[in-house]
Design a protein around this motif. Structure first.
Motif, PDB file in Angstrom:
ATOM      1  N   CYS A 292      18.521  11.309   5.205  1.00  0.00           N
ATOM      2  CA  CYS A 292      18.353  11.926   6.529  1.00  0.00           C
ATOM      3  C   CYS A 292      17.443  11.102   7.438  1.00  0.00           C
ATOM      4  CB  CYS A 292      17.747  13.317   6.395  1.00  0.00           C
ATOM      5  SG  CYS A 292      18.861  14.508   5.707  1.00  0.00           S
ATOM      6  N   GLY A 293      16.405  10.497   6.841  1.00  0.00           N
ATOM      7  CA  GLY A 293      15.413   9.799   7.652  1.00  0.00           C
ATOM      8  C   GLY A 293      15.749   8.351   7.929  1.00  0.00           C
ATOM      9  N   GLY A 294      16.596   7.766   7.084  1.00  0.00           N
ATOM     10  CA  GLY A 294      16.948   6.366   7.289  1.00  0.00           C
ATOM     11  C   GLY A 294      15.790   5.422   7.022  1.00  0.00           C
ATOM     12  N   GLY A 295      14.795   5.895   6.273  1.00  0.00           N
ATOM     13  CA  GLY A 295      13.659   5.061   5.877  1.00  0.00           C
ATOM     14  C   GLY A 295      13.345   5.368   4.425  1.00  0.00           C
ATOM     15  N   SER A 296      12.505   4.525   3.818  1.00  0.00           N
ATOM     16  CA  SER A 296      12.267   4.692   2.392  1.00  0.00           C
ATOM     17  C   SER A 296      10.784   4.546   2.059  1.00  0.00           C
ATOM     18  CB  SER A 296      13.130   3.696   1.617  1.00  0.00           C
ATOM     19  OG  SER A 296      13.068   3.938   0.227  1.00  0.00           O
ATOM     20  N   ALA A 297      10.507   4.083   0.830  1.00  0.00           N
ATOM     21  CA  ALA A 297       9.147   4.105   0.286  1.00  0.00           C
ATOM     22  C   ALA A 297       8.140   3.376   1.163  1.00  0.00           C
ATOM     23  CB  ALA A 297       9.154   3.487  -1.120  1.00  0.00           C
ATOM     24  N   ARG A 298       8.485   2.151   1.599  1.00  0.00           N
ATOM     25  CA  ARG A 298       7.521   1.391   2.368  1.00  0.00           C
ATOM     26  C   ARG A 298       7.176   2.098   3.693  1.00  0.00           C
ATOM     27  NH1 ARG A 298       4.121   0.072   4.808  1.00  0.00           N
ATOM     28  NH2 ARG A 298       3.377  -1.933   5.541  1.00  0.00           N
ATOM     29  N   CYS A 299       8.202   2.680   4.339  1.00  0.00           N
ATOM     30  CA  CYS A 299       7.991   3.355   5.633  1.00  0.00           C
ATOM     31  C   CYS A 299       7.026   4.531   5.507  1.00  0.00           C
ATOM     32  CB  CYS A 299       9.318   3.865   6.176  1.00  0.00           C
ATOM     33  SG  CYS A 299      10.590   2.616   6.350  1.00  0.00           S
ATOM     34  N   MET A 300       6.947   5.104   4.298  1.00  0.00           N
ATOM     35  CA  MET A 300       6.120   6.299   4.101  1.00  0.00           C
ATOM     36  C   MET A 300       4.641   5.976   3.895  1.00  0.00           C
ATOM     37  SD  MET A 300       8.747   8.275   1.536  1.00  0.00           S
ATOM     38  CE  MET A 300       7.680   9.684   1.211  1.00  0.00           C
ATOM     39  N   MET A 301       4.324   4.680   3.719  1.00  0.00           N
ATOM     40  CA  MET A 301       2.958   4.298   3.357  1.00  0.00           C
ATOM     41  C   MET A 301       2.324   3.450   4.452  1.00  0.00           C
ATOM     42  SD  MET A 301       3.478   3.402  -0.699  1.00  0.00           S
ATOM     43  CE  MET A 301       4.889   2.325  -0.477  1.00  0.00           C
ATOM     44  N   ALA A 302       1.290   3.987   5.095  1.00  0.00           N
ATOM     45  CA  ALA A 302       0.511   3.206   6.056  1.00  0.00           C
ATOM     46  C   ALA A 302      -0.697   2.654   5.308  1.00  0.00           C
ATOM     47  CB  ALA A 302       0.079   4.075   7.229  1.00  0.00           C
ATOM     48  N   GLU A 303      -0.736   1.334   5.159  1.00  0.00           N
ATOM     49  CA  GLU A 303      -1.814   0.702   4.387  1.00  0.00           C
ATOM     50  C   GLU A 303      -3.133   0.789   5.147  1.00  0.00           C
ATOM     51  OE1 GLU A 303       0.206  -3.323   3.061  1.00  0.00           O
ATOM     52  OE2 GLU A 303       0.987  -2.444   4.910  1.00  0.00           O
ATOM     53  N   VAL A 304      -4.202   1.115   4.434  1.00  0.00           N
ATOM     54  CA  VAL A 304      -5.523   1.200   5.049  1.00  0.00           C
ATOM     55  C   VAL A 304      -6.357   0.005   4.590  1.00  0.00           C
ATOM     56  CG1 VAL A 304      -7.591   2.608   5.371  1.00  0.00           C
ATOM     57  CG2 VAL A 304      -5.357   3.724   5.117  1.00  0.00           C
ATOM     58  N   PHE A 305      -6.614  -0.917   5.510  1.00  0.00           N
ATOM     59  CA  PHE A 305      -7.460  -2.083   5.235  1.00  0.00           C
ATOM     60  C   PHE A 305      -8.825  -1.951   5.922  1.00  0.00           C
ATOM     61  CE2 PHE A 305      -3.225  -3.782   4.433  1.00  0.00           C
ATOM     62  CZ  PHE A 305      -3.418  -4.596   3.321  1.00  0.00           C
ATOM     63  N   LEU A 306      -9.079  -0.809   6.547  1.00  0.00           N
ATOM     64  CA  LEU A 306     -10.333  -0.618   7.280  1.00  0.00           C
ATOM     65  C   LEU A 306     -11.540  -0.826   6.378  1.00  0.00           C
ATOM     66  CD1 LEU A 306      -9.412   2.650   9.238  1.00  0.00           C
ATOM     67  CD2 LEU A 306      -9.606   0.345  10.232  1.00  0.00           C
ATOM     68  N   PRO A 307     -12.652  -1.343   6.926  1.00  0.00           N
ATOM     69  CA  PRO A 307     -13.866  -1.479   6.116  1.00  0.00           C
ATOM     70  C   PRO A 307     -14.494  -0.102   5.856  1.00  0.00           C
ATOM     71  CG  PRO A 307     -14.311  -2.114   8.389  1.00  0.00           C
ATOM     72  CD  PRO A 307     -12.832  -1.844   8.307  1.00  0.00           C
ATOM     73  N   LYS A 308     -15.200  -0.010   4.763  1.00  0.00           N
ATOM     74  CA  LYS A 308     -15.955   1.212   4.469  1.00  0.00           C
ATOM     75  C   LYS A 308     -17.263   1.199   5.260  1.00  0.00           C
ATOM     76  CE  LYS A 308     -14.035   3.727   1.036  1.00  0.00           C
ATOM     77  NZ  LYS A 308     -13.845   5.174   1.146  1.00  0.00           N
ATOM     78  N   LYS A 309     -17.718   2.387   5.660  1.00  0.00           N
ATOM     79  CA  LYS A 309     -18.999   2.493   6.366  1.00  0.00           C
ATOM     80  C   LYS A 309     -20.120   2.053   5.418  1.00  0.00           C
ATOM     81  CE  LYS A 309     -17.436   6.414   9.123  1.00  0.00           C
ATOM     82  NZ  LYS A 309     -17.462   7.878   9.231  1.00  0.00           N
ATOM     83  N   SER A 310     -21.063   1.303   5.962  1.00  0.00           N
ATOM     84  CA  SER A 310     -22.174   0.828   5.118  1.00  0.00           C
ATOM     85  C   SER A 310     -23.233   1.906   4.988  1.00  0.00           C
ATOM     86  CB  SER A 310     -22.767  -0.449   5.712  1.00  0.00           C
ATOM     87  OG  SER A 310     -23.094  -0.250   7.059  1.00  0.00           O
TER      88      SER A 310
END
Length: 310
Positions: A292-310
């Motif tokens: 139905c969505g025309g997308g798959s596993a990769r489309c469902m995952m937004a990678e978080v590369f943000l730094p952690k707060k110090s």
């Protein structure tokens, strides 16, 4: 700089269905006769099982729930409207479908900050929507973060000028090409780059058959080889099983190439062996979401590369 992360943002759907606004140029979508089951409930079951599999191997999955008031059928694919970068920048992207623009929600940024991530600022490309110009996040952009190369298959959802602007802002070298698929005997642009191509640390998965221009194909292959990545080719038939829509992530003890069950089943023993030389395969049944969505596993995952707060 790292190519892969162990932290993923995923959005649990509440109003999932075939999005009539995206179906005009997403030729992977199909309309399922919904009389026999509730499509949204089925999508939620697939989503929950997928998240459980990722968490079981030590991937940190931040699940945010969609808002029913927004009526956003494609919210399960957050990687199209947002990207998170190691310098603390968040990219916000112009979306082709008007009902997808409502997926951009401030509370998702608040949630990430509450999880301990630091957001330095925003690179907001969304005003381009006023000119009917689109660039749909890491659906349109395939980022080699280590070598600072960005790959983009041009389509109605990936504008060349805006792609160049992104590359200038984030200091990436642009590699531009056109990728097509056969629809009713006609060659038409594939709506997102990440459907026909995936980048892992040491290899790339590509449907080279989708690139009809020999010069563009040669340039693409050359760029990947220069970045010291092996090339694993898939067929157009495998691409239609979402074998190009994969993402490499870090688990607790090892790395995984994450894909749908359909993608996994479409691979040959030789292709599976090629991937398993570098990492393990993790697959999950996403049939309803894919159909139905025309997308798959990769489309469902937004990678978080943000730094952690110090």
């Amino acid at each position: 700089m790292q190519q892969i992360t162990n932290t993923i943002l995923m959005i649990r759907p509440v109003a999932f269905r075939m999005n009539e606004e995206t179906a005009v140029n997403n030729y992977f979508q199909e309309d399922i006769d919904a009389r026999n089951f509730d499509i949204n409930t089925k999508a939620q079951e697939e989503f929950d099982a997928f998240v459980a599999k990722l968490r079981a191997v030590g991937v940190m999955v931040i699940v945010e729930h969609d808002d029913l008031k927004m009526d956003t059928p494609d919210s399960v694919f957050p990687n199209n409207w947002v990207s998170f970068h190691a310098n603390g920048t968040v990219g916000l992207y112009p979306m082709f479908a008007e009902n997808r623009r409502r997926e951009r929600r401030e509370e998702i940024m608040t949630r990430l900050e509450s999880e301990g991530f630091h957001i330095e600022g925003f690179m907001d490309y969304t005003p381009a929507e006023d000119e009917d110009v689109f660039l749909e996040g890491t659906g349109s952009l395939l980022l080699d973060r280590v070598n600072k190369i960005a790959y983009c298959a041009l389509s109605p959802r990936a504008d060349e000028d805006l792609f160049i602007e992104f590359c200038e802002d984030f200091e990436y070298t642009p590699i531009i090409f056109t990728a097509n698929q056969t629809v009713n005997g006609e060659r038409l642009p594939i709506y997102h780059t990440n459907v026909m191509m995936a980048l892992a640390e040491n290899f790339a998965v590509i449907c080279l058959d989708s690139i009809d221009n020999p010069k563009e194909k040669k340039q693409l292959v050359s760029a990947i080889k220069q970045s010291k990545k092996e090339i694993l080719t898939i067929s157009e038939a495998q691409m239609h099983q979402f074998a190009g829509n994969m993402l490499q992530v870090k688990g607790a003890d090892t790395k995984y190439m994450v894909m749908s069950l359909a993608a996994h089943k479409s691979l040959t023993p030789e292709q599976i062996a090629h991937i398993e030389r570098h990492c393990e395969i993790l697959s999950s049944d996403l049939t309803t979401i894919e159909t139905c969505g025309g997308g798959s596993a990769r489309c469902m995952m937004a990678e978080v590369f943000l730094p952690k707060k110090s």
